[in-house]
Design a protein around this motif. Structure first.
Motif: not given
Length: 244
Positions: A71, A89, A159, A167, A170-171, A174-177, A179, A194
């Motif tokens: 990111n 995001r 995700r 997929q 952005d995920d 950047w994803i945290r939850q 995941f 990340h």
């Protein structure tokens, strides 16, 4: 199936060189294998330019190196393309030049002053002139994920429940939850960064190798044999097993 992976670098050139030295030593004992860098090459640390130069030079020399987009790498290229662009995001009250993000340190490595008393327009103009076209093209073209057999390398994660070929970028960046809290088997073992930790951690279905190099921590390097994972240290391999 063998591979190496290096966590979030964040402009820490000396740590990156040391990581590659440990890998070279391990390869001398166990044989060659691809080396995957999971992104966030830039920001916060002192020499983002040097990091990109090293990775470009290694790939040009034929090293089997895969470099993924993080990111922070996207934020850097977005700023160079349009200083007013806002990553959807990223919190609306933050920008790439905010001290929390570390963009000023990245520009400083290119000789550009991005102090708080300078308007954004001249900072952008200086940055656009200072960053080589080869660096911009490299960052823009970085892949979002890489698969080697039963391993999937990605910057932030995936995700859960969404097919890998569906997929969203952005995920992946950047994803945290949800995941991080999802304990299900994702198919391949996910190797990511990340989310900064004090030490690399194996969760069974995923391995987080962001050990906070961007905040003064170490830069994690692992070797993977099948689904066995080893932390590379200056004295050799240390097994990294799933936490109970």
């Amino acid at each position: 199936m063998r591979a190496y992976a290096i966590g979030d670098i964040h402009g820490q050139l000396a740590l990156l060189k040391a990581a590659h030295d440990r890998i070279a030593t391990d390869m001398a004992r166990h044989g060659p294998a691809p080396v995957v860098h999971v992104g966030d090459l830039v920001d916060r640390g002192p020499d983002s330019r040097g990091v990109i130069d090293l990775l470009l030079e290694g790939q040009a020399a034929g090293q089997d190196w895969v470099v993924l987009k993080g990111n922070h790498d996207r934020l850097f290229t977005m700023f160079l393309n349009d200083p007013q662009a806002q990553d959807q995001r990223l919190r609306s009250d933050l920008s790439w030049l905010h001290p929390r993000l570390g963009g000023a340190e990245t520009l400083a490595s290119y000789g550009v002053r991005a102090a708080a008393d300078r308007p954004v327009a001249p900072v952008h103009a200086d940055g656009a002139a200072a960053v080589p076209a080869s660096h911009r093209a490299f960052l823009q073209a970085l892949p979002l994920m890489h698969r080697i057999g039963d391993l999937l390398f990605v910057h932030a994660g995936i995700r859960p429940g969404v097919a890998l070929d569906e997929q969203a970028e952005d995920d992946l960046l950047w994803i945290r939850q949800p995941f991080l809290d999802d304990g299900r088997d994702h198919g391949p073992l996910i190797v990511h960064g990340h989310t900064a930790l004090d030490a690399p951690t194996h969760y069974g279905n995923r391995i987080n190798i962001d050990s906070s190099a961007g905040y003064g921590g170490p830069l994690t390097t692992i070797a993977i044999e099948g689904r066995e994972v080893f932390l590379l240290t200056d004295t050799g391999r240390v097994p990294l097993r799933p936490q109970p």
